[in-house]
Design a protein around this motif. Sequence first.
Motif, PDB file in Angstrom:
ATOM      1  N   ARG A 152     -11.895 -17.244  10.802  1.00  0.00           N
ATOM      2  CA  ARG A 152     -10.857 -16.607   9.985  1.00  0.00           C
ATOM      3  C   ARG A 152     -10.831 -17.247   8.588  1.00  0.00           C
ATOM      4  O   ARG A 152     -10.763 -16.541   7.574  1.00  0.00           O
ATOM      5  N   HIS A 156     -11.966 -15.398   4.837  1.00  0.00           N
ATOM      6  CA  HIS A 156     -11.121 -15.326   3.648  1.00  0.00           C
ATOM      7  C   HIS A 156     -11.839 -15.779   2.373  1.00  0.00           C
ATOM      8  O   HIS A 156     -11.337 -15.555   1.270  1.00  0.00           O
ATOM      9  N   ILE A 161     -12.162  -7.639   2.407  1.00  0.00           N
ATOM     10  CA  ILE A 161     -11.844  -7.546   3.828  1.00  0.00           C
ATOM     11  C   ILE A 161     -11.452  -6.102   4.126  1.00  0.00           C
ATOM     12  O   ILE A 161     -10.692  -5.487   3.380  1.00  0.00           O
ATOM     13  N   THR A 187     -10.217  -7.241  11.501  1.00  0.00           N
ATOM     14  CA  THR A 187     -10.573  -7.472  10.107  1.00  0.00           C
ATOM     15  C   THR A 187     -12.068  -7.749  10.025  1.00  0.00           C
ATOM     16  O   THR A 187     -12.623  -8.455  10.870  1.00  0.00           O
ATOM     17  N   PRO A 210      -0.268  -8.440   9.297  1.00  0.00           N
ATOM     18  CA  PRO A 210      -1.227  -8.685   8.211  1.00  0.00           C
ATOM     19  C   PRO A 210      -0.822  -9.857   7.323  1.00  0.00           C
ATOM     20  O   PRO A 210      -1.681 -10.521   6.745  1.00  0.00           O
ATOM     21  N   LEU A 214      -3.881 -12.372   6.935  1.00  0.00           N
ATOM     22  CA  LEU A 214      -4.481 -12.458   5.603  1.00  0.00           C
ATOM     23  C   LEU A 214      -3.905 -13.598   4.768  1.00  0.00           C
ATOM     24  O   LEU A 214      -4.087 -13.628   3.557  1.00  0.00           O
ATOM     25  N   PHE A 217      -5.803 -15.252   1.712  1.00  0.00           N
ATOM     26  CA  PHE A 217      -6.846 -14.368   1.149  1.00  0.00           C
ATOM     27  C   PHE A 217      -6.334 -13.702  -0.122  1.00  0.00           C
ATOM     28  O   PHE A 217      -5.194 -13.231  -0.172  1.00  0.00           O
ATOM     29  N   LEU A 221      -8.693  -5.564  -0.320  1.00  0.00           N
ATOM     30  CA  LEU A 221      -8.390  -5.189   1.056  1.00  0.00           C
ATOM     31  C   LEU A 221      -8.490  -3.678   1.181  1.00  0.00           C
ATOM     32  O   LEU A 221      -7.783  -2.937   0.488  1.00  0.00           O
ATOM     33  N   TYR A 229       0.454  -2.967   5.156  1.00  0.00           N
ATOM     34  CA  TYR A 229      -0.329  -3.954   4.423  1.00  0.00           C
ATOM     35  C   TYR A 229       0.228  -4.228   3.023  1.00  0.00           C
ATOM     36  O   TYR A 229      -0.240  -5.135   2.337  1.00  0.00           O
ATOM     37  N   CYS A 233      -0.289  -7.690   0.351  1.00  0.00           N
ATOM     38  CA  CYS A 233      -1.048  -7.446  -0.881  1.00  0.00           C
ATOM     39  C   CYS A 233      -0.232  -7.835  -2.104  1.00  0.00           C
ATOM     40  O   CYS A 233      -0.754  -8.427  -3.054  1.00  0.00           O
ATOM     41  N   ILE A 238      -3.423  -9.242  -3.710  1.00  0.00           N
ATOM     42  CA  ILE A 238      -4.606  -8.578  -3.156  1.00  0.00           C
ATOM     43  C   ILE A 238      -4.698  -7.179  -3.748  1.00  0.00           C
ATOM     44  O   ILE A 238      -3.697  -6.466  -3.844  1.00  0.00           O
TER      45      ILE A 238
END
Length: 437
Positions: A152, A156, A161, A187, A210, A214, A217, A221, A229, A233, A238
Motif C-alpha cells: 500500500r 502511493h 491510482i 486500488t 477511501p 488513500l 497519496f 485518482l 472519493y 481528493c 488529489i
Amino acid sequence: MSAYTGTKKKPGRKPFSDKLPREQIFIHLTDEEKEGAIDTFFTKVKEELDIIPAKVRVLEYMQEKAVFVEQIEGEKQRQVKAAQMPRHPIARAMGSISLMCFVIIAKYADGLPLYRQEGILSRYGGDISRATLANWMIALAKQLQPLINLMREHQHTGAVILADETRVQVLKEPGRPATSDKYMWVTLGGPPGEKSILFEYDPSRSGDVPMRLLDGFSGYLQTDGYAGYNAVCQKNSITQLGCWDHARRYFKDAQNAQPKRKKGQNNKPSKAGKALSLINKLYVIEREIKDLSVDEKYQQRQEKSIPVLNQLKAYLEENQHKVPKDSLTGKAMTYLSNQWEKLNVYCTHGELNISNILAENAIRPFVIGRKAWLFSDTPAGARASAIHYSLIETAKANGLEPYAYLKQVLTALPYADTVDKVEALLPWNIKKSDTPE
C-alpha cells in the motif's frame, strides 16, 4: 491514408512456454530396423502438454537429536541437542506450506470453494475439514498483513491510482443484516513496472474508506464518478480523473432504447447517437496512439482529442435543455455535464487513461470468484479474501506465477523479522532477485 506496416501473424498453434519443464521421450528403432545403418540420430517431431494429477502425501519430520554427557558440579549429566525445525507461518498446523498455497490458489485464483476442496482432499485420502481450511486462510492473512501494508505504501509512490468497489455478502457482520450490502474495494497503481492491485473489505461504502485507503497519496485518482472519493481528493489535493466508459455506457443505453426506424423514415441520428459518435472518435484516437510514448500520447491528444472534446461540449450545451431530464438521454447528458471537468483530465498527461477499465479488470477476478463461493461467513474471512486476492493479482501483474510466489513468501515469512526482509518479499523485488545479472 498511411500504408499498413504491421506484420501478419503466422497461422498455427501457439508454442508452449519455454519456461515449462521438459522431459524427452526417445522413440527407438529396433535392432533389426537399425541393422546395416552407418549412423543414428534423434529429431524432435512432436510436443504434448502433460500434467501430473494432484498427489496427497504425509510429510513426516524426523528430527535428529544428539546426546552429550557433561560434567556438571562433579556429576555426569546428559544433555540433548535437537536439530532446528524449519519455521511454519502457522505453528503446529497439520498442513504443509505447499498445501496451503494450493488451497489459496484454488479458491482465490480458480474460484474453487472450500467445501469442494474438502471433498477433493478427502477423495485423495487427506481428511481436512472446510472449517480448518477457512481458519488457515484467516491465520495466513494475519501473517501477510505487513506485506500488504508495504504494498500500500509503495502504491502511493506512483503518480496514478485507479479505484473501484463492488458488493460482497458477509453473513456475520456485527450490526448489519446478512443480506445487506458490504463492499470489496480495489486500488491499482504504483511506479512503472512495480504495480500492485490491492483489495480491501469494508462493510461501508462511505467516504471514510477511501480516506483511509488513500491516506498519504497525492496524485491522480481515476474512478467511475462515485462521490465517495471527493472528500479524500479535496483533503489530499488529489486530481480526480473521470471514466469515459461510464459516460459512453449511458449514451449507449439511450441509443439502444430508441425505437427502430422503419424503412424509408428519416435516418437522422438521435441526440444520443450523435453524442455517442463523438465519444467513439475519442476511443479511435486512443487505439491509434496506444503504443506511443507518454510524451507522444500527450501531444496527440492535444492535437486530436481536444478538438473533439470541444465539439462534444458545444453539442452538449446546445442540446441538454432540449431533452427531458428523466429520459435516458437526459440522464446521459446530466452525467456528462456533471463529470465534464474530470473527463477532460486524461488529456493533460500521457500516462493517464481515457477510462477506468483497468480497475474494473482488476476487480473482475473477485467478481468471478464470488459467483462460485457466493459469500463470506465472517468479516475476518472477507478480510482474508482481500489479502489473498491482493497477493495473487499483484503477482500476476508483475509477471510472477502466483503459486510459486506464494510458496516463496510463506516459506520466507516466518524468518522475516525486519522490515528489510519483508520488503524483499514484494513481487518486484523477488522478480529482480530472480533475474540473472
